[in-house]
Design a protein around this motif. Structure first.
Motif, PDB file in Angstrom:
ATOM      1  N   CYS A  49       2.212   2.034  -7.252  1.00 25.08           N
ATOM      2  CA  CYS A  49       3.097   1.335  -6.313  1.00 25.08           C
ATOM      3  C   CYS A  49       2.553  -0.079  -6.060  1.00 25.08           C
ATOM      4  N   GLY A  50       3.431  -0.965  -5.690  1.00 24.62           N
ATOM      5  CA  GLY A  50       3.018  -2.297  -5.216  1.00 24.62           C
ATOM      6  C   GLY A  50       2.170  -3.059  -6.225  1.00 24.62           C
ATOM      7  N   THR A  51       1.090  -3.619  -5.709  1.00 27.76           N
ATOM      8  CA  THR A  51       0.198  -4.411  -6.546  1.00 27.76           C
ATOM      9  C   THR A  51      -0.394  -3.574  -7.685  1.00 27.76           C
ATOM     10  N   SER A  52      -0.685  -2.327  -7.410  1.00 25.34           N
ATOM     11  CA  SER A  52      -1.243  -1.462  -8.458  1.00 25.34           C
ATOM     12  C   SER A  52      -0.233  -1.284  -9.592  1.00 25.34           C
ATOM     13  N   SER A  96      -4.213   3.562  -8.111  1.00 25.72           N
ATOM     14  CA  SER A  96      -4.105   3.388  -6.665  1.00 25.72           C
ATOM     15  C   SER A  96      -5.437   2.931  -6.092  1.00 25.72           C
ATOM     16  N   GLN A  97      -5.418   1.785  -5.489  1.00 33.05           N
ATOM     17  CA  GLN A  97      -6.620   1.266  -4.847  1.00 33.05           C
ATOM     18  C   GLN A  97      -7.186   2.292  -3.879  1.00 33.05           C
ATOM     19  N   SER A  98      -6.348   2.736  -2.942  1.00 27.92           N
ATOM     20  CA  SER A  98      -6.810   3.641  -1.888  1.00 27.92           C
ATOM     21  C   SER A  98      -7.017   5.058  -2.393  1.00 27.92           C
ATOM     22  N   THR A 101      -2.163   6.920  -1.692  1.00 27.45           N
ATOM     23  CA  THR A 101      -0.722   6.642  -1.647  1.00 27.45           C
ATOM     24  C   THR A 101       0.063   7.904  -2.016  1.00 27.45           C
ATOM     25  N   VAL A 147      -5.032  -6.384   4.069  1.00 28.12           N
ATOM     26  CA  VAL A 147      -3.959  -5.475   3.650  1.00 28.12           C
ATOM     27  C   VAL A 147      -3.395  -5.888   2.282  1.00 28.12           C
ATOM     28  N   ALA A 149      -3.573  -6.675  -1.328  1.00 29.21           N
ATOM     29  CA  ALA A 149      -4.545  -6.357  -2.380  1.00 29.21           C
ATOM     30  C   ALA A 149      -4.819  -7.588  -3.238  1.00 29.21           C
ATOM     31  N   LYS A 226       2.587 -11.312  -3.128  1.00 27.27           N
ATOM     32  CA  LYS A 226       1.597 -11.861  -2.189  1.00 27.27           C
ATOM     33  C   LYS A 226       2.279 -12.780  -1.197  1.00 27.27           C
ATOM     34  N   GLU A 229       4.601 -10.859   1.342  1.00 29.21           N
ATOM     35  CA  GLU A 229       3.991  -9.929   2.301  1.00 29.21           C
ATOM     36  C   GLU A 229       3.148 -10.619   3.365  1.00 29.21           C
TER      37      GLU A 229
HETATM   38  C1  F6R Z   1       0.192  -5.333  -1.870  1.00 28.49           C
HETATM   39  C2  F6R Z   1      -0.311  -4.043  -1.454  1.00 28.49           C
HETATM   40  C3  F6R Z   1       0.530  -2.836  -1.677  1.00 28.49           C
HETATM   41  C4  F6R Z   1      -0.291  -1.787  -2.403  1.00 28.49           C
HETATM   42  C5  F6R Z   1       0.493  -0.481  -2.545  1.00 28.49           C
HETATM   43  C6  F6R Z   1      -0.275   0.559  -3.335  1.00 28.49           C
HETATM   44  O1  F6R Z   1      -0.708  -6.337  -1.581  1.00 28.49           O
HETATM   45  O2  F6R Z   1      -1.403  -3.957  -0.961  1.00 28.49           O
HETATM   46  O3  F6R Z   1       1.666  -3.149  -2.409  1.00 28.49           O
HETATM   47  O4  F6R Z   1      -0.648  -2.306  -3.645  1.00 28.49           O
HETATM   48  O5  F6R Z   1       0.758   0.031  -1.268  1.00 28.49           O
HETATM   49  O6  F6R Z   1      -1.478   0.873  -2.744  1.00 28.49           O
HETATM   50  P1  F6R Z   1      -2.584   1.682  -3.498  1.00 28.49           P
HETATM   51  O7  F6R Z   1      -3.071   0.848  -4.613  1.00 28.49           O
HETATM   52  O8  F6R Z   1      -3.632   1.983  -2.482  1.00 28.49           O
HETATM   53  O9  F6R Z   1      -1.926   2.934  -4.008  1.00 28.49           O
END
Ligand code: F6R
Length: 349
Positions: A49-52, A96-98, A101, A147, A149, A226, A229
């Protein structure tokens, strides 16, 4: 702590040479040897999702090129509710960074249930996705507090590139090229004041368009994300070649168009798209190789980056776009690290 920076986001942008370097080190030392041949999968599906997701899009070009395996990138939230046939011949890479998600987790789990092999690419050790996947590749970016990424994006790129070349006979050559990236990123950051000067000219805009082709297309998407947001300015990223199929109608003398144009295989094509923008009196802000007089002459504002192998350009081109968004949002007095309506971890579906 912010280490002297006004915001975590700015600190994290500036950390990227180190975090990408740390991530590369992990993969040079082969701490991730996979017990299967990537080329033997019938398909590789990247979910995020998103940046990932944008990192996944960049990775998909590398996977196609180096692994020659059919690849698909899907938003996890779309994959979940579509009838995508998946079985044990597929490799799923969940990014996913976190690692928390919800959509990414559950789409990966559903693929796993159907027999797919699941690799997760996460920044948080012990996160849900880390535990739920068959294999984990870590991005060694350190905790990301802002927040928006930034440094996790470039570390995801480093892992995806490393993975794409990991089973090639001349892998070491590619890794050597990749190892030169952090110093080049440092050079790009050395130009931050110039990016700031450019950014401050556009703080009163209501809309912007971001364009790029090939690897610069996902970078354009990321630049637009970027900006929207953290600055709340409406921005749209588009493949430059698609502009004439609709978005070109938006271009007039008030529309800034950020064009990502490194000298790569699509450079000439991108320049033709810039011509189309100029014909409609659009304002061109470009990111390209330093010393590119041709691009510069077509641009109202130009941000130079060092010349780099075309495959590695996203590591460098994304930085001015991160900074551009940052300086605009900061100038507008916005809460850069905690933008409205956004959470760092999205566990709702
Ligand atoms: C953009 C941002 C979000 C995350 C998205 C996925 O700057 O931070 O779009 O990239 O919510 O999050 P993760 O990578 O944690 O799954």
């Amino acid at each position: 702590e912010k280490g002297g920076f006004k915001h975590f986001m700015l600190k994290e942008i500036f950390e990227q040479p180190r975090t990408v370097g740390d991530t590369i080190k992990g993969y040079i030392s082969r701490d991730y040897i996979l017990p299967f041949k990537l080329r033997e999968f019938r398909r590789i599906i990247l979910l995020a999702c998103g940046t990932s997701y944008h990192a996944g899009l960049v990775g998909s070009y590398w996977i196609s090129k180096y692994l020659q395996v059919p690849v698909e990138v899907m938003y996890a939230s779309e994959f979940r509710y579509a009838d995508i046939p998946v079985d044990d011949r597929d490799l799923v890479i969940a990014i996913s960074q976190s690692g928390e998600t919800a959509d990414t987790r559950y789409s990966a789990l559903s693929a796993k249930e159907r027999g797919a092999t699941v690799i997760s690419l996460v920044n948080v050790m012990g996160s849900a996705l880390d535990r739920e996947s068959d294999y984990t590749l870590y991005t060694h970016a350190g905790p990301e507090i802002g927040v928006a990424a930034t440094k996790t994006f470039t570390s995801q790129l480093a892992v995806l590139y490393s993975l794409s070349v990991s089973q090639l006979p001349n892998r070491d050559e590619y890794m050597e090229k990749l190892s030169a990236v952090p110093n080049m990123m440092e050079e790009v950051l050395g130009n931050a004041e110039n990016v700031k000067k450019v950014a401050l000219k556009y703080t009163n805009k209501k809309n912007m368009l971001y364009l790029g082709r090939y690897l610069s297309y996902p970078v354009a998407l990321e630049g637009a994300l970027k900006l929207k947001e953290i600055s709340y300015i409406h921005a749209e990223g588009y493949p430059a070649g698609e502009m004439k199929h609709g978005p070109i109608a938006l271009i007039d003398e008030n529309m800034p168009v950020v064009v990502v144009a490194p000298k790569d295989r699509v450079y000439e094509k991108t320049l033709s798209n810039i011509e189309e923008v100029l014909t409609r009196k659009g304002i061109v802000i470009s990111v390209g190789f330093a010393g590119d007089e041709r691009l510069k002459s077509m641009s109202k504002d130009f941000i130079g980056i060092p010349s780099v192998d075309e495959d590695l350009s996203p590591f460098l081109t994304v930085i001015p776009l991160q900074l551009f968004a940052y300086y605009i949002a900061d100038h507008l007095g916005l809460d850069v690290d905690q933008p409205r309506n956004l959470a760092k971890t999205v566990t709702v579906e």
